[in-house]
Enzyme design. Sequence first.
Site, PDB file in Angstrom:
ATOM      1  N   GLN A 109      67.697  43.772  58.120  1.00  0.00           N
ATOM      2  CA  GLN A 109      68.582  43.288  58.681  1.00  0.00           C
ATOM      3  C   GLN A 109      70.115  43.707  57.404  1.00  0.00           C
ATOM      4  O   GLN A 109      71.246  43.715  57.483  1.00  0.00           O
ATOM      5  CB  GLN A 109      69.129  41.961  59.089  1.00  0.00           C
ATOM      6  CG  GLN A 109      70.604  41.833  60.188  1.00  0.00           C
ATOM      7  CD  GLN A 109      70.743  40.535  59.886  1.00  0.00           C
ATOM      8  OE1 GLN A 109      71.223  40.126  58.587  1.00  0.00           O
ATOM      9  NE2 GLN A 109      71.333  39.885  60.887  1.00  0.00           N
ATOM     10  N   GLN A 167      80.592  37.055  60.263  1.00  0.00           N
ATOM     11  CA  GLN A 167      81.335  36.481  59.461  1.00  0.00           C
ATOM     12  C   GLN A 167      82.388  37.096  59.642  1.00  0.00           C
ATOM     13  O   GLN A 167      82.484  38.367  60.729  1.00  0.00           O
ATOM     14  CB  GLN A 167      80.926  36.892  57.855  1.00  0.00           C
ATOM     15  CG  GLN A 167      79.918  35.680  57.445  1.00  0.00           C
ATOM     16  CD  GLN A 167      79.778  36.248  56.050  1.00  0.00           C
ATOM     17  OE1 GLN A 167      80.328  35.746  54.796  1.00  0.00           O
ATOM     18  NE2 GLN A 167      79.247  36.944  56.301  1.00  0.00           N
ATOM     19  N   HIS A 221      75.266  44.566  54.475  1.00  0.00           N
ATOM     20  CA  HIS A 221      74.641  44.966  55.924  1.00  0.00           C
ATOM     21  C   HIS A 221      75.048  47.077  55.448  1.00  0.00           C
ATOM     22  O   HIS A 221      75.416  47.905  55.633  1.00  0.00           O
ATOM     23  CB  HIS A 221      74.812  45.894  56.984  1.00  0.00           C
ATOM     24  CG  HIS A 221      75.144  44.305  57.647  1.00  0.00           C
ATOM     25  ND1 HIS A 221      73.681  43.915  57.982  1.00  0.00           N
ATOM     26  CD2 HIS A 221      75.599  43.560  58.351  1.00  0.00           C
ATOM     27  CE1 HIS A 221      73.794  42.603  59.018  1.00  0.00           C
ATOM     28  NE2 HIS A 221      75.081  42.375  58.834  1.00  0.00           N
ATOM     29  N   SER A 243      75.478  39.905  63.481  1.00  0.00           N
ATOM     30  CA  SER A 243      75.162  40.085  61.864  1.00  0.00           C
ATOM     31  C   SER A 243      74.156  38.119  61.795  1.00  0.00           C
ATOM     32  O   SER A 243      73.221  38.362  61.919  1.00  0.00           O
ATOM     33  CB  SER A 243      75.878  40.374  60.932  1.00  0.00           C
ATOM     34  OG  SER A 243      76.286  40.538  60.057  1.00  0.00           O
ATOM     35  N   LEU A 244      74.733  37.705  60.974  1.00  0.00           N
ATOM     36  CA  LEU A 244      74.975  36.481  60.326  1.00  0.00           C
ATOM     37  C   LEU A 244      74.888  35.542  61.753  1.00  0.00           C
ATOM     38  O   LEU A 244      73.898  34.592  61.812  1.00  0.00           O
ATOM     39  CB  LEU A 244      75.972  35.364  59.804  1.00  0.00           C
ATOM     40  CG  LEU A 244      76.726  34.225  59.670  1.00  0.00           C
ATOM     41  CD1 LEU A 244      76.934  33.763  60.689  1.00  0.00           C
ATOM     42  CD2 LEU A 244      74.818  33.387  58.982  1.00  0.00           C
ATOM     43  N   ARG A 252      71.355  32.856  51.913  1.00  0.00           N
ATOM     44  CA  ARG A 252      71.734  34.463  51.642  1.00  0.00           C
ATOM     45  C   ARG A 252      73.067  34.917  51.655  1.00  0.00           C
ATOM     46  O   ARG A 252      73.183  35.250  50.945  1.00  0.00           O
ATOM     47  CB  ARG A 252      71.228  34.086  53.578  1.00  0.00           C
ATOM     48  CG  ARG A 252      71.708  35.784  53.494  1.00  0.00           C
ATOM     49  CD  ARG A 252      71.532  36.092  55.725  1.00  0.00           C
ATOM     50  NE  ARG A 252      71.670  36.993  56.079  1.00  0.00           N
ATOM     51  CZ  ARG A 252      73.104  38.003  56.823  1.00  0.00           C
ATOM     52  NH1 ARG A 252      74.208  36.662  56.396  1.00  0.00           N
ATOM     53  NH2 ARG A 252      72.659  38.778  57.430  1.00  0.00           N
TER      54      ARG A 252
END
Length: 314
Positions: A250, A11, A201, A91-92, A116
Amino acid sequence: MTKVAFIFPGQGSQTVGMGKQFAETDENSKQFLEQADQVLGFQLSQLIMEGSQEELTLTYHAQPALLTVGSMIAARLAEAGITPDYTAGHSLGEYTALVASGVLSFEDGVSVVHQRGLYMNEAVPAGEGAMAAILGLDGEKLKEVTDSITESGFAVQPANLNCPGQIVISGTKEGVEQACVQLKEAGAKRAIPLDVSGPFHSSLMKPAAEKLGSTLDAVKMKDAFIPVIANVNATAVTDSSEIKGLLVEQLYSPVLWEDSVRQLLELGVTHFIECGPGKVLSGLIKKIDRSATVLPVYDEETLQTVIEASKGWS
């Protein structure tokens, strides 16, 4: 010998119009958008192609949008005969890597990351959390400052360890704002707010992680046929049950991106292909290792450049 890693952005990379050229000129690429719309029950394709940047940036829109475009690009590369030895995502982007590695179907991937995003938004509604990139300060000093602010009642912590001299912090809006001021006083060169809608996170995401675990339990995940470097521990994983546990962790753990890139280099990767809008990861990799060959693919011209270059790979 050439070894290739496909890498996928997270993102913050989303832009209105991303993937448009592929969808307008390639029927298979267009089908990714149509499948996403069908799975989600709303016009994600319209948001990607002509929506407002503000709407696209909402986490439950940005996540499936980036996964769709990244998967589209990876499929175009595969059609040209370019397959990775490893995948990784920031991440994503780790979910897009899992689609490329065969762990998740595209349809399940789009559905899971949309859920999510909803869980993350429920945990901390848009506007209540924040993230910022801190430049030019070592990790130990940064953690001292964020720990002190967290102890004072405003949660903030290191979230993305991206490359030498760049660490992203995440937490409450107030915590991140205080940290930006104090970290600059402590010697940071810059503190840059990020265009995201939540404190990813960070410990604030633990309620979302519990819900995500239940969602992943209901999804069929296969062992990876291409190893994936996990954000949480920067190691290559293929076992689906291990991957599932790492995905839950994560959500509230730091992304070890610098360590992940170094691991890929140790595994012999010679070429990194960034599949998605922009060149954020390409820039980070060059800061980690200036000699690395990094090839971003975000439109037809960059795709053809990589296809042409691949003809010389052994």
